[in-house]
Design a protein around this motif. Sequence first.
Motif: not given
Length: 626
Positions: A602-609
């Motif tokens: 969840r915390p990495d979702a932004g950077l992954l997109v």
Amino acid sequence: MSRAADLRTLLDGPEAEIRWMVREWLSEPGHAPVCDLPREEHRARVTEWTEELAMSGGTAMGYPAQFGGLGDVRGSIAGFETLAFGDLSLLVKCGVQFGLFGGAVLHLGTMRHHERHLTAIARFELPGCFAMSESDHGSNVQALQTTATYEAATGEFVVHTPTPGARKDYIGNAARDGRLAVVFAQLISGGEPRGVHALLVPLRDAGGELLPGVAIEDCGPKLGLEGVDNGRIAFDQVRVGRDALLDRYATVHPDGTYESPIENPAKRFFVMLGTLIQGRVSVCGASITASKSALDIAIRHALERRQFGPPGREEALLLDYRTHQRRLLPALATTYGLHFAQARLVDRLHEAFCVEVPERRRRELETHAAGLKAAASSHATATIQACREACGGAGYLQESRLPALIADAEIFTTFEGDNTVLLQLAAKNLLTGYRDQLGELDPLGLASFFAGQVIGTIAERTAVRKVLGALASDLLPGRDDGGPLRDRAEQLGLLRWRQEHLLQGAARRLKGGLDAGRDPFDVLVDCQDHVVEAARAWVDHVVLEAFAEAAGADPALDRLCSLYALSRVEAERGYYQEHGRLTAARSKAVIRTVNALCAELRPDAGLLVEAFGVPEMTAAPAAAMR
Ligand SMILES: Cc1cc2nc3c(=O)[nH]c(=O)nc-3n(C[C@H](O)[C@H](O)[C@H](O)COP(=O)(O)OP(=O)(O)OC[C@H]3O[C@@H](n4cnc5c(N)ncnc54)[C@H](O)[C@@H]3O)c2cc1C
């Protein structure tokens, strides 16, 4: 560099510069996707964009240097994949013109065709069509009915549509722009049928007027891709010269004598189709890009939008809800996995165009292209729909881009090979490994093949003594002592076990039915779902292998890779339990681990997109663009 930038570097790979140039072009004013233009204006706009791209020289990248290109297949696919962030009508128009039409001239034609046409095709000075499908035959193109009859007296081919069902249908670039078409037809020379061949047939003159004997009608409104001018073409005894035949694989001499280095007509046809594989791989890449666009929209929305929450506190972000994580993060993981599998496939394709590779490698390439295109396009359709729902009402508005993505991308499941048909092709290759003795895509062809001797060879190769009887217990581990679920070897083992088990089971059922003297077609129809599932399971494993290699030591990618693997196992946990491969307790542990991975990611979702590098595209109001 930020973590997102590091990841983007990994994703963009060796073609980063090409991807950067296409993103820049898409970000320029006036290049954003349009969704509210009337159809004819949308088509005109897409044609202008295509001309603009052609003038930049980028559209010829895959062609040889003497025709304005760089012979760079990998770069050409990278450009196409990146263009899929923009208006998908433009993408498909380019795919038809430079990929299908230009690709057919390049790969099926010889030097005189290249010299006469390729530069003009690359510059979009000669708009053209790839006319294969007919109203009565879309998937089964070997049975198409358009004829090209050679007349020795005049030295011409007569191209003809013998029945209404033989008209060319759905043909991109036909309704408005196309001037020349690669037409697939049953060749007849010396009075003998020679199978399906491709010929160049002029459609319109330089002023855009239809030529005598050519009738074209518009396919009319479609679900999406309204900027592409799809049309239907019928030929009434249209005459073309002997050199119209794209003659890399077969020649007709002036007296009508036919000559081909490949004797078997079915094999010749599939060798010809095999050279056009780049289109399928390109659609696979475009499907992955469409999934990235949708996930970028939905995940960014979920990181801003709040609903409900604990009493007295700020409402929670949508992405803090486990259901929301489950709707988006496994799809994100699959998109990453498909990206890495596609990168491997493109590398192999590039190699196959650069150096002579053995026949076996070419067949593997075909199997990978078929399986991966089917998986990626089905995934895109499901993911874009999930993203629409995950954005609530906002996702229903055109301005979110999701309605256009739903409408435009879902046809990727059908063209460049219908997914169900492609999975059968992949399964057939996997089951046999001896495609020389095949040659037909249709079920009867597959069944007849199994009626031959090759099944015996498969039997030896896959230790089929175990397979042909009741599956021996050592193929059914029935154990609950596997390694930790996050262990990559364990994950690979689970997916590999399922694909092998399905494949062996399918071989056993086919062989059993044929041995019992049943009609081969009926045997195949009875096993068809099984055969297709075996191919799907094989793709799951192929994707995991590529993902595992690419993830390396990056912690976010490592978790994402585990999420991909375990969400596949979770989706099939009924199968694993039915076959004693997972106990109920371990199956529940899979669900718990998927949940835990969603929470950790969840915390990495932004950077992954963010790493996808979806370009910022500001849509101008339609009126301003007219
Ligand atoms: C927007 C658009 C653009 C296109 N552009 C082009 C183009 O430029 N040039 C061109 O030549 N063609 C083009 N096509 C045609 C496209 O390639 C065909 O639509 C496609 O190959 C499927 O053929 P079909 O429509 O006849 O479907 P069918 O073959 O009739 O398939 C219908 C359904 O039957 C199923 N089915 C078929 N055979 C089997 C089987 N053996 N076993 C189980 N199920 C089966 C399929 O899975 C599918 O769900 C385009 C189509 C569209 C919609």
